[in-house]
Design a protein around this motif. Structure first.
Motif, short mmCIF file in Angstrom:
data_model
loop_
_atom_site.label_atom_id
_atom_site.label_comp_id
_atom_site.label_asym_id
_atom_site.label_seq_id
_atom_site.Cartn_x
_atom_site.Cartn_y
_atom_site.Cartn_z
N ARG A 11 0.83 -1.20 0.00
CA ARG A 11 0.00 0.00 0.00
C ARG A 11 0.87 1.26 0.00
NH1 ARG A 11 -3.34 -3.06 -1.88
NH2 ARG A 11 -2.31 -1.79 -3.39
N GLU A 50 3.92 -3.40 -11.95
CA GLU A 50 2.94 -2.97 -10.96
C GLU A 50 3.66 -2.45 -9.73
OE1 GLU A 50 -1.09 -5.27 -11.09
OE2 GLU A 50 0.50 -6.73 -10.73
N PRO A 54 -2.89 -6.04 -5.72
CA PRO A 54 -4.21 -5.67 -5.22
C PRO A 54 -4.44 -6.28 -3.83
CG PRO A 54 -4.35 -6.52 -7.46
CD PRO A 54 -2.96 -6.78 -6.97
N ARG A 67 0.18 -13.63 -9.55
CA ARG A 67 -0.28 -12.41 -10.20
C ARG A 67 0.23 -12.35 -11.65
NH1 ARG A 67 -4.26 -8.60 -10.40
NH2 ARG A 67 -3.39 -6.61 -11.06
N ARG A 168 0.33 -0.88 -13.84
CA ARG A 168 -0.85 -0.94 -12.95
C ARG A 168 -0.46 -0.43 -11.60
NH1 ARG A 168 -5.63 -3.56 -14.08
NH2 ARG A 168 -5.84 -4.00 -11.90
#
Length: 168
Positions: A11, A50, A54, A67, A168
């Motif tokens: 995060r 990325e 997620p 992933r 992403r």
């Protein structure tokens, strides 16, 4: 690393970190390298980067490999005429890389050969050289595709997938 630390790391790492690691100029150079590569063979190379996974992946403890395999399908890298698409995947939050190749190329390349390519990428990433690591991987995949799926003189490779890195 425990689950909460991993969630925090993913995060905390965001699009700004990804843009710092791979700026617009680097992305353009990577796209050019992929385009040039695909003029030598019938394969397709896709680069995906990325910042972090997620939350659904983090919560269930999914790996970067899981992933990458999902992105291989989502980006339709498997959907090439000769089944020789390759996804080069970077997960910035973990400085993790994965290469997912379709069955046409995997038939010719051993797992140890893929591990060698990824080891060189890891070495570059440890030094913060993300573009250099991706370029090295593109060059290695290019060499494998040119060896196993060369174009005949005068033959063109129809561009089946976008050459631009997917972020992403």
């Amino acid at each position: 690393m425990n689950k909460l630390q991993r969630i925090f790391r993913h995060r905390w790492t965001d699009d700004r970190d990804l843009a710092h690691a791979l700026d617009d100029a680097a992305l353009a150079r990577i796209q050019s390298r992929v385009s040039a590569s695909e003029k030598r063979h019938s394969g397709e190379i896709r680069v995906c980067a990325e910042a972090g996974l997620p939350m659904s992946y983090l919560w269930r403890g999914a790996s970067a490999r899981e992933r990458a395999v999902m992105m291989f399908g989502k980006l339709r890298v498997w959907d090439t005429e000769h089944n020789n698409g390759v996804l080069i995947y970077l997960l910035l939050a973990e400085h993790c890389i994965e290469i997912v190749a379709d069955r046409g190329l995997n038939r010719h390349v051993s797992p140890s050969q893929w591990q060698e390519v990824m080891a060189r990428m890891r070495a570059a990433f440890r030094k913060g050289e993300f573009e250099a690591g991706l370029n090295d991987a593109i060059d290695a995949v290019d060499g494998l595709l040119a060896r196993h799926f060369p174009l005949a003189p005068g033959q063109a490779n129809p561009n089946e997938l976008p050459d631009a890195p997917h972020l992403r």
